[in-house]
Scaffold this motif. Structure first.
Motif, PDB file in Angstrom:
ATOM      1  N   UNK A   1       0.851  -1.195   0.000  1.00  0.00           N
ATOM      2  CA  UNK A   1       0.000   0.000   0.000  1.00  0.00           C
ATOM      3  C   UNK A   1       0.884   1.241   0.000  1.00  0.00           C
ATOM      4  N   UNK A   2       0.466   2.232  -0.779  1.00  0.00           N
ATOM      5  CA  UNK A   2       1.277   3.442  -0.891  1.00  0.00           C
ATOM      6  C   UNK A   2       0.579   4.606  -0.199  1.00  0.00           C
ATOM      7  N   UNK A   3       1.303   5.326   0.648  1.00  0.00           N
ATOM      8  CA  UNK A   3       0.704   6.484   1.317  1.00  0.00           C
ATOM      9  C   UNK A   3       1.650   7.681   1.301  1.00  0.00           C
ATOM     10  N   UNK A   4       1.018   8.886   1.308  1.00  0.00           N
ATOM     11  CA  UNK A   4       1.782  10.099   1.511  1.00  0.00           C
ATOM     12  C   UNK A   4       1.799  10.445   2.983  1.00  0.00           C
ATOM     13  N   UNK A   5       2.806  11.189   3.408  1.00  0.00           N
ATOM     14  CA  UNK A   5       2.854  11.573   4.821  1.00  0.00           C
ATOM     15  C   UNK A   5       3.360  13.007   4.939  1.00  0.00           C
ATOM     16  N   UNK A   6       2.526  13.905   5.495  1.00  0.00           N
ATOM     17  CA  UNK A   6       2.883  15.318   5.649  1.00  0.00           C
ATOM     18  C   UNK A   6       3.184  15.610   7.111  1.00  0.00           C
ATOM     19  N   UNK A   7       4.398  16.089   7.398  1.00  0.00           N
ATOM     20  CA  UNK A   7       4.713  16.467   8.768  1.00  0.00           C
ATOM     21  C   UNK A   7       5.549  15.421   9.463  1.00  0.00           C
ATOM     22  N   UNK A   8       6.829  15.744   9.715  1.00  0.00           N
ATOM     23  CA  UNK A   8       7.741  14.769  10.306  1.00  0.00           C
ATOM     24  C   UNK A   8       8.284  15.255  11.642  1.00  0.00           C
ATOM     25  N   UNK A   9       7.397  15.779  12.462  1.00  0.00           N
ATOM     26  CA  UNK A   9       7.782  16.118  13.840  1.00  0.00           C
ATOM     27  C   UNK A   9       8.018  14.842  14.626  1.00  0.00           C
ATOM     28  N   UNK A  10       8.081  14.960  15.930  1.00  0.00           N
ATOM     29  CA  UNK A  10       8.314  13.792  16.786  1.00  0.00           C
ATOM     30  C   UNK A  10       7.325  12.684  16.476  1.00  0.00           C
ATOM     31  N   UNK A  11       6.060  13.062  16.392  1.00  0.00           N
ATOM     32  CA  UNK A  11       5.016  12.067  16.150  1.00  0.00           C
ATOM     33  C   UNK A  11       5.068  11.546  14.713  1.00  0.00           C
ATOM     34  N   UNK A  12       5.129  12.479  13.772  1.00  0.00           N
ATOM     35  CA  UNK A  12       5.067  12.105  12.364  1.00  0.00           C
ATOM     36  C   UNK A  12       6.233  11.227  11.940  1.00  0.00           C
ATOM     37  N   UNK A  13       7.400  11.530  12.465  1.00  0.00           N
ATOM     38  CA  UNK A  13       8.576  10.724  12.134  1.00  0.00           C
ATOM     39  C   UNK A  13       8.401   9.287  12.621  1.00  0.00           C
ATOM     40  N   UNK A  14       7.979   9.157  13.884  1.00  0.00           N
ATOM     41  CA  UNK A  14       7.796   7.819  14.445  1.00  0.00           C
ATOM     42  C   UNK A  14       6.748   7.045  13.663  1.00  0.00           C
ATOM     43  N   UNK A  15       5.682   7.749  13.290  1.00  0.00           N
ATOM     44  CA  UNK A  15       4.581   7.072  12.598  1.00  0.00           C
ATOM     45  C   UNK A  15       4.981   6.641  11.185  1.00  0.00           C
ATOM     46  N   UNK A  16       5.696   7.529  10.474  1.00  0.00           N
ATOM     47  CA  UNK A  16       6.041   7.165   9.095  1.00  0.00           C
ATOM     48  C   UNK A  16       7.109   6.062   9.085  1.00  0.00           C
ATOM     49  N   UNK A  17       7.976   6.071  10.082  1.00  0.00           N
ATOM     50  CA  UNK A  17       8.949   4.967  10.194  1.00  0.00           C
ATOM     51  C   UNK A  17       8.230   3.630  10.383  1.00  0.00           C
ATOM     52  N   UNK A  18       7.222   3.646  11.238  1.00  0.00           N
ATOM     53  CA  UNK A  18       6.454   2.410  11.439  1.00  0.00           C
ATOM     54  C   UNK A  18       5.831   1.910  10.146  1.00  0.00           C
ATOM     55  N   UNK A  19       5.305   2.861   9.363  1.00  0.00           N
ATOM     56  CA  UNK A  19       4.694   2.455   8.087  1.00  0.00           C
ATOM     57  C   UNK A  19       5.735   1.811   7.179  1.00  0.00           C
ATOM     58  N   UNK A  20       6.916   2.453   7.100  1.00  0.00           N
ATOM     59  CA  UNK A  20       7.988   1.898   6.265  1.00  0.00           C
ATOM     60  C   UNK A  20       8.390   0.497   6.725  1.00  0.00           C
ATOM     61  N   UNK A  21       8.553   0.361   8.035  1.00  0.00           N
ATOM     62  CA  UNK A  21       8.973  -0.936   8.587  1.00  0.00           C
ATOM     63  C   UNK A  21       7.987  -2.054   8.250  1.00  0.00           C
ATOM     64  N   UNK A  22       6.734  -1.682   8.130  1.00  0.00           N
ATOM     65  CA  UNK A  22       5.713  -2.697   7.839  1.00  0.00           C
ATOM     66  C   UNK A  22       5.421  -2.827   6.347  1.00  0.00           C
ATOM     67  N   UNK A  23       6.324  -2.295   5.499  1.00  0.00           N
ATOM     68  CA  UNK A  23       6.207  -2.567   4.079  1.00  0.00           C
ATOM     69  C   UNK A  23       5.407  -1.567   3.262  1.00  0.00           C
ATOM     70  N   UNK A  24       4.960  -0.492   3.909  1.00  0.00           N
ATOM     71  CA  UNK A  24       4.263   0.524   3.120  1.00  0.00           C
ATOM     72  C   UNK A  24       5.269   1.305   2.285  1.00  0.00           C
TER      73      UNK A  24
END
Lengths: 293, 293, 293, 293
Positions: A1-24
């Motif tokens: 699944x492909x997603x965009x992610x806007x905002x890489x603050x403390x929360x956004x960074x952690x969240x987008x890393x999780x998405x990457x780790x799970x194959x997004x």
């Protein structure tokens, strides 16, 4: 699944890393571009503007710091609105008031896009661990489609109905929390003035039916008059005020929350607004040395 | 270790059985003699009067139903006072007010005996499982000597200082509990009137920092307007009143507890006194159908 | 002295008549022209538009029914703004919120005119008798110049400083009034439930240090559960809410007003919003027949 | 008409003088005999003991300082009980709790005497001017017989039914008074923090529907933080507590009184208990300088 992610603050960074780790497959954008680097190391693509992210991805998640940032990425030049269209979904996970959320919702849907507000309960650690609680509201079809992402980001997600319900649900929870903090503070002061050990009260409470993580975590600091700000008192008081206003709209009488709100206001008047909301304990404790006549 | 045990109600029976199972020699007495049978099957001896138990045992535990029963076994004919003397210890684990406790304490110590009040937190199930929380106060030396018994009866015991402190500590805990129940009820009503799902609120609360066994256990029944009495509302309101009186004595201002107390009084006036104290929810909910003008 | 007068409702008619009787030359305007007739009989001139009144008179008083009417006579075609200029004064005696007042103030002063907000305390009878209390704020020089008119309209006028202070002062007074009404209602219910005569309580209160016109006037109707609307409960509750919001802005903790506000909300939820605000008594009285368990 | 009079403190002296001035024959007794002199100058007889007064007079009025003095003149050696009998009436006008009143009532009626409790509203000045308000309860026949005396002592007397109702009625009135004082204090603080003149607020309140002698008399001192004790705060708070307890007995929910009571407790904790009860203003005002964060 492909997603965009806007905002890489403390929360956004952690969240987008999780998405990457799970194959997004993730395309990120951040106002300060350098914060994208670590995501790129983990496989993310970078886009130059919010509009470019939207153009590239069917689904885009935003995690911005406050309402003005949330509005800005949507309405400014090169913003979300320039590319959003039928068939695309926009999921705003920032914590914003329901007015802001409605404004964004109307703009997105006006262009034919799908919208979901999805504020979260939980901060840095739960974000890193994928243990957030997600309070989503808006377009149900979009919610169903992005559940795979929510499953990675949180331990649990809820669909709460129409836009605004996410913000309202947070207010209700925070209102209960604020009244509980007052009840706890009154108990701690009563214990001390009655000649009982506050530490022992903490221990006893923690063994019984009202034991909860908040008392356990904040209690020991409170009895040492320490209130490191996890959730600032002025924000808690604002949420009490907004919850009471929600009650006013619906003619719900809430005397305990109202009493708690007045205590938070007293604490603000004592200059404690930037402390953790557990600092309401200091307002309850006044005066420090009881001098009964 | 040999102990006497006065009072074989639901709690007393469970507790004395636990003592027997863990190898204590136990001499029991109960007003209705037939209730002693099951204990005898497990190895207990029976005495014919409280005085006889005291005469035989160095340590005697009492678990009576209410203050008048607690006073009766001590002061009546063939009561504790007739045999208590230097070298003997009396531990009253009944839930009584601090006046009753002081009266018993003075009588026992006046005869040279040692006294401990030791009310418990927890009801039938924790009593059976040896998982009570014991709030002891009075003679510290006696406390130290009977710790082996407390270890069997409870998961944790506390020594709180002078006689009366056990009762006071229970009031403080119950006051926090009563205010929390009001906060919870207000939140549930606000959710419903604001168009949010109460069940979802329960789920969200249970995943966060304010999650606690009381909300988890009582919440689902509350939103169905069911309040099976675990702790009757009229007793909870009495404890709120006594906690506020303790605050009055010590000039502690507790506006949230005071607001909660008034809500419990409203619930009493609605005829809900014999329901579980969670029935305060019904008072908050009035009127059932909001009709705002 | 010559003055213009905009708005001839119940209040405006009585006020302009008083000005005429005391020798003022008055030019009136009203949306419904026929309401001008009786004033003409008493010597008034009539103008066809608000702008025409302003053009003719150095000072113009407005007494409109609500904020939207107050805005309309100023900003609409043929409105005040078209003719207001340096050397002319505009006195708005309507009861409006401070935002409305500020908007009008800025527009008037932007054209070089002088502005005064001057809401009144008192209704029809005091207006007819020239016994209003006038809460003026804005341009002090203008206040000084129109004192002769205020002397005719009211028994007393106050200059309260900058624009907005008139509205704020009304909120503070109404907040005290709302809390007093709750205190009174609680006393009446306590008397009845304690077996005391409510009528006797009214008589005793009226002979002592807390005797006041409000209790004297509303009490006898209240104990018969009659609440003919002099000041509707929903408006009183709105003023409590706004006063609490003013307190929130300034970090003033007001637990008694907050408790009173919640009782008014309860009354609203019972469908009593259009009754007089004394109907909060009904909310305090619930349930009608006490059934204590 | 001949009456006995026990107790010549500030109140008792003024009251017995009034009786003498209006042609009553009065026999007085006071613990400190010298205080009888001035009454003798005005024509009073003196008796050596309470018993002697009762023996001589058909009706005896008592005005003692507190419950223990009220009990003492009845039950001690040479006390009222020794001579009271069928055909004699005893009227206790002291302010005592209803338990004390009941105890005295039972003793008097047990001997065949008639009893009336008759606490008063009003202090030194009204006592001197014969302007007290008399709250009588007990034996109606006795009330009817002593009306000529009540007419001299007070501007109005009420018969409230059974013994205890006099004390209860005072509690209800004082509860309303205490809540009003809090409402007033909150209004004064809100005015100041909002940039409004407190003196002007006093003036405006005094011109409107909530104008009352208490605000008028105490307001000007309060805004100068002066609280000369007319009715000590600790006594007012005690009456709030007792009124709330009366409400508890009868399951009456009174959230505004409860909030006011907590503010009085806060004031006590600040060491203000011996000041006038208007000193609750100081507790509302904390902190003196608002420092909002």
């Amino acid at each position: 699944m492909e997603v965009g992610f806007l905002g890489l603050g403390i929360m956004g960074k952690a969240m987008s890393l999780n998405l990457l780790r799970h194959g997004f497959k993730v395309t990120v954008w951040n106002r300060t571009v350098s914060r994208c680097d670590v995501l790129v190391e983990h496989g993310a693509s970078v886009a130059e503007t919010p509009a470019a992210v939207i153009k590239k991805c069917k689904y885009t998640i935003a995690m911005l710091s406050d309402p003005s940032a949330a509005l800005s990425v949507v309405f400014d030049k090169d913003g979300v609105l320039e590319e959003i269209c039928s068939g695309k979904g926009y999921i705003d996970m920032s914590t914003v008031d329901s007015d802001t959320s409605s404004k964004i919702s109307e703009a997105i849907t006006g262009k034919g896009g799908y919208f979901l507000e999805a504020p979260v309960s939980g901060s840095k650690k739960p974000a890193e661990d994928g243990q957030l609680v997600i309070l989503a509201a808006g377009e149900k079809a979009l919610y169903d489609e992005v559940i795979p992402a929510f499953d990675v980001l949180g331990k649990k997600s809820f669909f709460l109905g129409k836009v605004g319900n996410g913000a309202k649900m947070k207010l209700v929870v925070n209102m209960i929390m604020g009244s509980m903090m007052n009840a706890f503070s009154e108990g701690l002061v009563l214990a001390e003035r009655s000649g009982l050990s506050q530490q022992t009260l903490l221990d006893i409470v923690d063994l019984g039916g009202i034991a909860n993580p908040m008392f356990k975590q904040k209690g020991p600091a409170m009895i040492q008059s320490k209130f490191p700000p996890a959730f600032p008192l002025k924000h808690q008081q604002k949420d009490m005020r907004l919850a009471l206003a929600l009650g006013d709209e619906n003619a719900v009488s809430m005397p305990v929350a109202a009493a708690a709100n007045e205590a938070f206001k007293k604490a603000r008047s004592l200059g404690l607004g930037d402390n953790d909301f557990s600092a309401v304990y200091e307002a309850v404790k006044i005066p420090d040395c009881s001098a009964d006549a």
